[in-house]
Every structure is written in C-alpha cells, then in structure tokens.
Design a protein around this motif. Structure first.
Motif, PDB file in Angstrom:
ATOM      1  N   VAL A 110       0.879  -1.177   0.000  1.00 23.07           N
ATOM      2  CA  VAL A 110       0.000   0.000   0.000  1.00 23.07           C
ATOM      3  C   VAL A 110       0.913   1.223   0.000  1.00 23.07           C
ATOM      4  N   HIS A 111       0.907   1.965  -1.086  1.00 24.32           N
ATOM      5  CA  HIS A 111       1.905   3.021  -1.257  1.00 24.32           C
ATOM      6  C   HIS A 111       1.586   4.306  -0.500  1.00 24.32           C
ATOM      7  N   ASP A 112       0.312   4.607  -0.319  1.00 24.65           N
ATOM      8  CA  ASP A 112      -0.030   5.870   0.342  1.00 24.65           C
ATOM      9  C   ASP A 112      -1.465   5.807   0.844  1.00 24.65           C
ATOM     10  N   THR A 113      -1.868   6.859   1.523  1.00 24.76           N
ATOM     11  CA  THR A 113      -3.244   6.967   2.018  1.00 24.76           C
ATOM     12  C   THR A 113      -3.972   8.128   1.352  1.00 24.76           C
ATOM     13  N   VAL A 114      -3.537   8.482   0.155  1.00 23.41           N
ATOM     14  CA  VAL A 114      -4.145   9.594  -0.580  1.00 23.41           C
ATOM     15  C   VAL A 114      -5.643   9.424  -0.775  1.00 23.41           C
ATOM     16  N   VAL A 146       4.192  -0.988   3.606  1.00 24.41           N
ATOM     17  CA  VAL A 146       4.076   0.445   3.340  1.00 24.41           C
ATOM     18  C   VAL A 146       5.481   1.045   3.317  1.00 24.41           C
ATOM     19  N   PRO A 147       5.687   2.156   2.581  1.00 24.52           N
ATOM     20  CA  PRO A 147       7.051   2.664   2.401  1.00 24.52           C
ATOM     21  C   PRO A 147       7.569   3.570   3.505  1.00 24.52           C
ATOM     22  N   THR A 148       6.690   4.128   4.328  1.00 26.44           N
ATOM     23  CA  THR A 148       7.129   5.058   5.369  1.00 26.44           C
ATOM     24  C   THR A 148       6.285   4.894   6.626  1.00 26.44           C
ATOM     25  N   GLU A 149       6.825   5.351   7.741  1.00 27.43           N
ATOM     26  CA  GLU A 149       6.067   5.360   8.994  1.00 27.43           C
ATOM     27  C   GLU A 149       4.864   6.287   8.890  1.00 27.43           C
ATOM     28  N   SER A 161      -8.571  -2.234  10.748  1.00 24.43           N
ATOM     29  CA  SER A 161      -8.271  -3.660  10.591  1.00 24.43           C
ATOM     30  C   SER A 161      -6.863  -3.905  10.050  1.00 24.43           C
ATOM     31  N   ALA A 162      -6.162  -2.848   9.650  1.00 24.33           N
ATOM     32  CA  ALA A 162      -4.790  -2.994   9.132  1.00 24.33           C
ATOM     33  C   ALA A 162      -3.827  -3.105  10.309  1.00 24.33           C
ATOM     34  N   THR A 163      -3.663  -4.305  10.814  1.00 22.79           N
ATOM     35  CA  THR A 163      -2.818  -4.529  11.995  1.00 22.79           C
ATOM     36  C   THR A 163      -1.483  -5.191  11.661  1.00 22.79           C
ATOM     37  N   ARG A 164      -1.375  -5.775  10.479  1.00 23.02           N
ATOM     38  CA  ARG A 164      -0.139  -6.477  10.105  1.00 23.02           C
ATOM     39  C   ARG A 164       0.606  -5.638   9.078  1.00 23.02           C
ATOM     40  N   ILE A 165       1.202  -4.536   9.543  1.00 22.51           N
ATOM     41  CA  ILE A 165       1.858  -3.565   8.668  1.00 22.51           C
ATOM     42  C   ILE A 165       3.370  -3.645   8.845  1.00 22.51           C
ATOM     43  N   GLU A 166       4.091  -3.677   7.729  1.00 18.03           N
ATOM     44  CA  GLU A 166       5.549  -3.650   7.739  1.00 18.03           C
ATOM     45  C   GLU A 166       6.021  -2.431   6.952  1.00 18.03           C
ATOM     46  N   VAL A 167       6.846  -1.598   7.571  1.00 17.73           N
ATOM     47  CA  VAL A 167       7.398  -0.427   6.894  1.00 17.73           C
ATOM     48  C   VAL A 167       8.694  -0.840   6.201  1.00 17.73           C
ATOM     49  N   ILE A 168       8.682  -0.831   4.888  1.00 18.20           N
ATOM     50  CA  ILE A 168       9.850  -1.228   4.098  1.00 18.20           C
ATOM     51  C   ILE A 168      10.056  -0.172   3.014  1.00 18.20           C
ATOM     52  N   GLY A 169      11.133   0.581   3.106  1.00 19.15           N
ATOM     53  CA  GLY A 169      11.416   1.647   2.154  1.00 19.15           C
ATOM     54  C   GLY A 169      11.826   1.129   0.787  1.00 19.15           C
ATOM     55  N   GLU A 170      12.151   2.049  -0.104  1.00 21.91           N
ATOM     56  CA  GLU A 170      12.505   1.705  -1.470  1.00 21.91           C
ATOM     57  C   GLU A 170      14.002   1.901  -1.693  1.00 21.91           C
ATOM     58  N   GLY A 171      14.435   2.021  -2.925  1.00 20.22           N
ATOM     59  CA  GLY A 171      15.859   2.133  -3.213  1.00 20.22           C
ATOM     60  C   GLY A 171      16.103   2.983  -4.438  1.00 20.22           C
ATOM     61  N   ASP A 373      18.125  -4.607  -0.131  1.00 18.29           N
ATOM     62  CA  ASP A 373      17.663  -4.672   1.260  1.00 18.29           C
ATOM     63  C   ASP A 373      16.132  -4.711   1.313  1.00 18.29           C
ATOM     64  N   THR A 374      15.504  -3.885   0.474  1.00 19.70           N
ATOM     65  CA  THR A 374      14.043  -3.915   0.396  1.00 19.70           C
ATOM     66  C   THR A 374      13.558  -5.312   0.055  1.00 19.70           C
ATOM     67  N   ALA A 375      14.159  -5.915  -0.981  1.00 23.94           N
ATOM     68  CA  ALA A 375      13.722  -7.235  -1.426  1.00 23.94           C
ATOM     69  C   ALA A 375      13.937  -8.295  -0.357  1.00 23.94           C
TER      70      ALA A 375
END
Length: 398
Positions: A110-114, A146-149, A161-171, A373-375
């Motif tokens: 999920v890239h954003d909350t726009v 998601v890409p950012t905190e 309900s979104a409880t299993r969220i991992e913040v993983i940035g890009e490159g 690292d992202t991968a």
C-alpha cells in the motif's frame, strides 16, 4: 520436489501511466530475483489485452497472461474466487490482488493513504476503489507493506483492521546512479523508448540541457503540486532559471503551458520533457541545480531519494512522507505556499555552502536505502507466510 514460487502481480507495468507504482514494481521484481532464497523462483502475471512484453523483467519468469482484460480481472478478483494464481506466495505491488488458495501466502503493498487524506487529487471512482481495495487487503493479506512510517500511522487511522503492517522503504535504481554509458530497457515513465549506450555528455547535448536549471519529476496530475511550483517561479523573488519537468501526462487535464501562461511565467522558463529513460534521468538529476518536489501528498517520494543519491539538493513540500524520507537533508516548505517555495529555491541556488551541505547530507541519507535490502525484507514476509501457512492452512480461500 516442486520448486517454491513467488508470483508478483505486474499489472501496473501495463497501465497507460505506470507512474511511481510501476517503477516500484519493476525495481522490486529485479531485486526479488537477485535476492531469491535458495530454491525459490520469481514470476509474474498480467491481464490480457495489453502488451505482455512491457512486463518482462530480466531474471523473472513470465509474464503469464491471465484470461481476462484489466477491468474484468479487477472485478473478478474483487468479487469472485477466479482466476487463481498458482504460487506458494503472491505479492501485489498495488491493492489489485488475486484470491489465494488455502496454505498460500499473500503480501500487498500500500503506497499511500491519498484516497483518504487527499481524495480530491484522484478521480472519484479511483478514490472509492482504492479505499475498498485496501480495506479488503487488510482483511485478506498476511502482511501489508508500506514505504514510510507516515503511511503506516495514517493507514492505521483510516483502516483499523490494518494490523499487520511492515514499513519497508525503497531504493535507487542502478541506471539512475550511472549517468555514463549505462543502458536501460525501460523508461522512468511510460512512452519513451529504451536507449542505447551514450556518454553523459552525449545525453546532455541530445537533451539540450541549459547550464543551470531546476528539475521536477512526476506524473502530470493535480497531486504533484505543479500549479504551486509554477506560481512560485513566477514570484519576483524566484531564481531566474528554467524549470525542466519529467513525467507522463496523468489525469486531471493539468496543462503546464496553460499554468505558465495563467501565472505569468515568462516564455522560455518552462520546458516539458515528457517521460525519459532512467539513464537520461541520471544525467538530468546530476546536472540540475536542485530537484523540486512540491507534492500535496506522497507515500514515499522516489525522485527525492534518487536526487539525493545523485548529489542534487532537494527542495520539497512538507508532506509527511517527504519530510520523513529527507530527514532534514532537504529544505521543506509548506504545501501550497508559492512565496515560501520561491524563497527557498532562491536561497538554495544563491548559497553554494548551503547547497554543498545539502548534497553531503542527502548522500548520507540516500545511502541507507537499497533495493536489495528492500527485497530481502519482502522475502522474509513471503517465506514466513509460506511456512506459517504450511503449518496451519486456512480452511477457505482468501
């Protein structure tokens, strides 16, 4: 013994305007293939009706063309349990994902909350679809990436309900870091052919780059803040250097030339390059006086990261994700404040010591982001989901 397989939905690569999400999909696919755990293979699926060659990625199997065109596939996956994808785990780089059989993993980016925070910057239909699709992903997926905190915090507010969220940035793509003779087989945005090898000087001459210029990179649409950037450059205190804009036309009928005429930007101060190949983008970034990112909302801000990695000062809006990404290495200005943006640009371009400090800080910040690292972090989600599913299979398809 069957080889475990990760299947990635590469549909965004066939979109009329792949945009930043398409760039993410391609770079992540390359990195997933390069970092695959022993025994795993990576392949892709796409809808019918488009050119599957646009979804080909070196080192990645496929794409397998599914028996439905894009719109029908979207509806089928939303309301039906068909067509399924044969995989041990599935990664969806957007909230478009298939039903997954019991005992199989599913991870969705999920890239954003726009769609919640700035729905006016999307089509009404697009905002509704994304809100529903993300809510469904929160229920069905083993993890949401998601890409950012900033996105993680906002997503938790809008989708409890979104409880299993991992913040993983890009490159940063290797082609963007190599402005010399690097070749690239895909454009930064759709619509530009692949380039053959050229030196940086040859590329600069072909692009007719002025000695000094500002650069903006992003799809031409309301959310990217181009109107405020052009208004800023028309301000009396703005630096008198040309603006070069890279990006494919998006929705919303944003016309850069009309905006320039409306706000009194002198002729010759704006040049639209359209979509460009990564190797051209590398030259554009390295030779620009500053990258300007005036977005109203972002989930990550890949052009900001790429500019910092290329040694270019960055002036960006105070959109939370951009502030988090730059982490003080750029100059942040309030969104929709043309006067503040004009003053910040003049200050950066007029003060070599300030620009040098920003370049040093930006390079240090960018060095913390790497696609491999992202991968690897994404792989841990998939292998963990596959292991958990094998030990405790779900009774029904998702």
């Amino acid at each position: 013994m069957a080889v475990p397989k990760l299947v990635v939905v590469a549909e965004q690569l066939l979109a009329p305007v792949p945009g930043g999400t398409g760039r993410y999909t391609r770079e992540l696919l390359r990195a997933l293939a390069a970092t695959a755990p022993p025994g795993w293979e990576v392949s892709t699926v796409v809808s019918s009706g488009g050119d599957p060659a646009r979804a080909e990625v070196e080192g990645v199997g496929g794409p397998e063309v599914l028996p439905l065109p894009r719109r029908a596939l979207t509806l089928a996956w939303q309301y039906c349990r068909w067509p399924r994808v044969s995989a041990d785990s599935v990664h969806a780089p957007t909230p478009l994902f298939p039903p997954v059989a019991p005992g199989r993993g599913l991870v969705v980016t999920v890239h954003d909350t726009v769609p919640w925070s700035h729905p006016e910057t999307l089509t009404a239909r697009g905002a509704v679809w994304h809100r529903r699709a993300v809510a469904r992903a929160a229920r069905k997926a083993d993890s949401l990436v998601v890409p950012t905190e900033a996105v993680a915090a906002d997503l938790r507010r809008h989708v409890p309900s979104a409880t299993r969220i991992e913040v993983i940035g890009e490159g940063v793509g290797t082609a963007v870091l190599s402005p010399g003779t690097a070749k690239t087989g895909h454009p930064a945005e759709t619509g530009h052919p692949a380039e053959t090898g050229e030196s940086a000087e040859e590329r600069a001459r072909r692009l007719r780059l002025p000695p000094r210029y500002l650069l903006a990179v992003g799809t031409i649409e309301p959310r990217k803040g181009y109107e405020w950037l052009i208004r800023a450059l028309a301000e009396p205190e703005a630096p008198e250097v040309p603006l070069l804009v890279v990006g494919a036309p998006g929705w919303g009928d944003v016309s850069l030339s009309d905006l320039a005429a409306r706000h009194g930007l002198p002729p010759g101060r704006l040049r639209y390059l359209g979509p460009v190949a990564d190797s051209d983008l590398a030259v554009l970034l390295r030779r620009s006086a500053a990258l300007v990112a005036p977005s109203m909302a972002e989930g990550f801000g890949l052009p900001v990261l790429e500019a910092m990695a290329a040694g270019t000062p960055v002036v960006h809006s105070d959109a939370p994700a951009l502030v988090e990404l730059a982490d003080g290495a750029g100059v942040a200005v309030p969104r929709s404040d043309a006067t503040a943006l004009a003053s910040a640009l003049r200050e950066v371009l007029a003060d070599p010591r300030l620009a040098a400090g920003m370049i040093e800080a930006g390079g240090s910040r960018a060095s913390r982001f790497d696609w491999h690292d992202t991968a690897r972090r994404v792989w841990r989600l998939h292998t963990g989901a596959a292991d958990a599913a094998n030990h405790s299979p779900r009774p029904d398809a998702r």
